[in-house]
Motif scaffolding. Sequence first.
Motif, short mmCIF file in Angstrom:
data_model
loop_
_atom_site.label_atom_id
_atom_site.label_comp_id
_atom_site.label_asym_id
_atom_site.label_seq_id
_atom_site.Cartn_x
_atom_site.Cartn_y
_atom_site.Cartn_z
N GLY A 1 54.59 53.49 46.27
CA GLY A 1 53.88 52.24 45.32
C GLY A 1 52.89 51.55 45.95
O GLY A 1 52.79 51.55 47.17
N ARG B 1 60.14 52.65 34.00
CA ARG B 1 59.48 51.42 34.78
C ARG B 1 59.63 50.28 33.89
O ARG B 1 60.27 50.53 32.60
CB ARG B 1 57.79 51.84 34.61
CG ARG B 1 57.46 52.09 33.17
CD ARG B 1 56.03 52.47 33.28
NE ARG B 1 55.35 52.55 31.92
CZ ARG B 1 54.09 53.27 31.78
NH1 ARG B 1 53.19 53.71 32.82
NH2 ARG B 1 53.62 53.53 30.29
N THR C 1 51.02 49.27 35.00
CA THR C 1 51.41 48.30 36.20
C THR C 1 52.89 47.99 35.69
O THR C 1 53.05 47.57 34.54
CB THR C 1 50.58 47.10 36.09
OG1 THR C 1 49.34 47.28 36.43
CG2 THR C 1 51.16 46.00 37.07
N VAL D 1 57.28 48.02 37.69
CA VAL D 1 58.05 48.39 38.86
C VAL D 1 58.71 49.74 38.45
O VAL D 1 59.14 49.80 37.17
CB VAL D 1 59.26 47.29 39.17
CG1 VAL D 1 60.26 47.92 40.22
CG2 VAL D 1 58.68 46.11 39.46
N TYR D 2 58.61 50.78 39.33
CA TYR D 2 59.12 52.14 38.94
C TYR D 2 60.46 52.35 39.71
O TYR D 2 60.49 52.08 40.80
CB TYR D 2 57.93 53.19 39.37
CG TYR D 2 56.63 53.23 38.35
CD1 TYR D 2 55.82 52.13 38.36
CD2 TYR D 2 56.53 54.13 37.33
CE1 TYR D 2 54.66 52.05 37.44
CE2 TYR D 2 55.52 54.15 36.59
CZ TYR D 2 54.76 53.21 36.48
OH TYR D 2 53.58 53.41 35.59
N THR E 1 59.95 50.45 43.14
CA THR E 1 58.66 50.22 43.84
C THR E 1 57.54 49.63 42.91
O THR E 1 57.41 50.27 41.79
CB THR E 1 58.42 51.55 44.59
OG1 THR E 1 57.35 51.30 45.31
CG2 THR E 1 58.08 52.64 43.47
N GLN E 2 56.78 48.85 43.38
CA GLN E 2 55.75 48.22 42.52
C GLN E 2 54.66 49.08 42.45
O GLN E 2 54.07 49.48 43.33
CB GLN E 2 55.53 46.78 43.22
CG GLN E 2 54.32 45.94 42.33
CD GLN E 2 54.83 45.60 40.79
OE1 GLN E 2 55.90 45.03 40.68
NE2 GLN E 2 53.65 45.97 39.87
N THR F 1 50.65 48.42 41.10
CA THR F 1 49.74 47.79 40.21
C THR F 1 48.46 48.27 40.27
O THR F 1 47.80 48.73 41.18
CB THR F 1 49.68 46.49 41.14
OG1 THR F 1 50.95 45.88 41.31
CG2 THR F 1 48.91 45.18 40.51
#
Length: 126
Positions: free
Chosen positions: A9, A38, A92, A94-95, A120-121, A123
Amino acid sequence: QVHLVESGGGLVQTGGSLTLSCAASGLTFTDYALGWFRQLPGKEREFVAAIIRRSGGSTMYADSVKGRFTISRENAKNTVYLQMNSLQPEDTAVYYCAADTKFHNIVEDTKAISSWGQGTQVTVSS
């Protein structure tokens, strides 16, 4: 005990690409269907993509990511990937990766999924 660890990420500009990885341990990897989800703060976790167990010859995607995201698995490395292209600000989130022996749970019954990663973020800046 199944353990899933996401990576890859980060921050990317609109139109850019990222590849997420999820390394799995504590399981017979080929026995598991895998998925990516997500979540935005205060929102429900939403389905992104799924791949069947073993050869991974069948996949499924949310309409919002079809044609832009690709899920794949590398059984020799116990890893599932999410290639994300043409990223947009609305991607965008968190996955999270998920694993379950039943493909049905990945695509239809989130609450029944047996294993989740920590997230994992991602953006996407406009």
